[in-house]
Write a protein that holds these residues in place. Structure first.
Motif, short mmCIF file in Angstrom:
data_model
loop_
_atom_site.label_atom_id
_atom_site.label_comp_id
_atom_site.label_asym_id
_atom_site.label_seq_id
_atom_site.Cartn_x
_atom_site.Cartn_y
_atom_site.Cartn_z
N VAL A 75 0.74 -1.31 0.04
CA VAL A 75 0.12 0.13 -0.04
C VAL A 75 0.83 1.27 0.08
O VAL A 75 1.50 1.39 0.88
N LYS A 77 1.26 5.43 -0.24
CA LYS A 77 0.56 6.96 0.02
C LYS A 77 1.66 7.84 0.06
O LYS A 77 2.58 7.82 0.69
N TYR A 119 -6.82 -0.26 8.10
CA TYR A 119 -7.11 0.46 6.81
C TYR A 119 -7.89 -0.70 6.21
O TYR A 119 -7.61 -1.94 6.02
N VAL A 121 -8.87 -1.85 2.30
CA VAL A 121 -8.35 -1.48 1.21
C VAL A 121 -8.94 -2.55 0.04
O VAL A 121 -9.79 -3.29 0.21
N VAL A 124 -5.49 -4.51 -6.03
CA VAL A 124 -5.50 -3.89 -7.62
C VAL A 124 -4.59 -4.75 -8.39
O VAL A 124 -5.16 -4.76 -9.54
N LEU A 150 -0.77 -5.49 -4.50
CA LEU A 150 -0.79 -3.98 -4.56
C LEU A 150 -2.22 -3.66 -4.16
O LEU A 150 -3.16 -4.14 -4.94
N CYS A 151 -2.62 -2.89 -3.31
CA CYS A 151 -3.67 -2.46 -2.62
C CYS A 151 -4.02 -0.86 -2.89
O CYS A 151 -3.01 -0.09 -2.33
N GLU A 152 -5.29 -0.43 -2.80
CA GLU A 152 -5.51 0.85 -2.44
C GLU A 152 -6.30 1.17 -1.27
O GLU A 152 -7.10 0.43 -1.16
N ILE A 154 -9.28 2.57 0.78
CA ILE A 154 -10.74 3.08 0.30
C ILE A 154 -11.26 3.43 1.69
O ILE A 154 -12.51 3.87 1.63
#
Length: 205
Positions: A75, A77, A119, A121, A124, A150-152, A154
């Motif tokens: 992750v 940022k 978090y 997530v 992706v 890979l993660c985003e 949310i």
């Protein structure tokens, strides 16, 4: 550093476990049990683990032995990577852990990131599927595959979990002491390559 003794011990253990699983002959079973004892003796000779603990590790395994699967969430940022501080060694790792039965790799990574960092997530992309034996991890009695996804983010917020005591984002050149059983410096550097080059192909082995 070469750990050829570890590879021999693991191969003997795997062969003995397969033999104990499929053999019906009592004499063959005795021989496979002796092989398992030899592999445990090798482990005890070269590690700080107690012989009884090593035997417990091996005898808890049943069936044909296959690699265990470890999933790690990647992750980013603001060009920094999410890491959690592990209670077990007080060092830092990507959130993750063993894959649970009944969950897919992406479902596992979502669960692990939530439990260890707080978090929410969305997975992706699969970045890498690595054989732990081919990377500079400390020696262990089992064979592992490591999945980096890979993660985003949310939702959610930074929150420690049962197995973690800190959550933080780090830049590539300001990394904390790493829990090298879980991730190596070379692997973290590799993941930052994906950040800089999104079209980089998925890696394996």
């Amino acid at each position: 550093m070469s750990y050829q003794w570890l590879e021999w011990a693991k191969k003997i253990q795997a062969l003995s476990q397969a033999g104990l699983t499929f053999s019906k002959d009592m004499y063959d079973i005795e021989r496979y049990e002796e092989l398992r004892n030899i592999s445990a003796e090798i482990m005890a000779q070269y590690t700080e683990l107690d012989m009884t603990k090593i035997k417990d590790l091996f005898t808890n395994e049943t069936g044909y032995q296959t690699p265990k699967v470890d999933v790690r969430g990647v992750v980013f940022k603001n060009n920094q990577i999410l890491m959690v501080k592990e209670n077990i060694d007080n060092k830092w790792a990507l959130p993750g852990g063993f894959c649970d039965i009944g969950l897919s790799p992406s479902e596992n990574v979502v669960k692990e990131i939530k439990e260890e960092s707080g978090y929410d997530v969305m997975p992706v992309r699969l970045l890498a599927l690595l054989d732990k034996n081919k990377h500079q991890h400390p020696p262990e009695p089992y064979h592992y595959y490591k999945i980096f996804i890979l993660c985003e983010i949310i939702g959610g917020e930074a929150t420690i979990g049962i197995e973690t005591n800190n959550v933080h984002f780090f830049s590539q050149h300001n990394l904390p002491p790493l829990s090298t059983n879980r991730n190596t410096m070379a692997q973290i550097d590799l993941l930052f390559e994906f950040l800089r080059t999104p079209e980089k192909k998925t890696l394996f082995d």
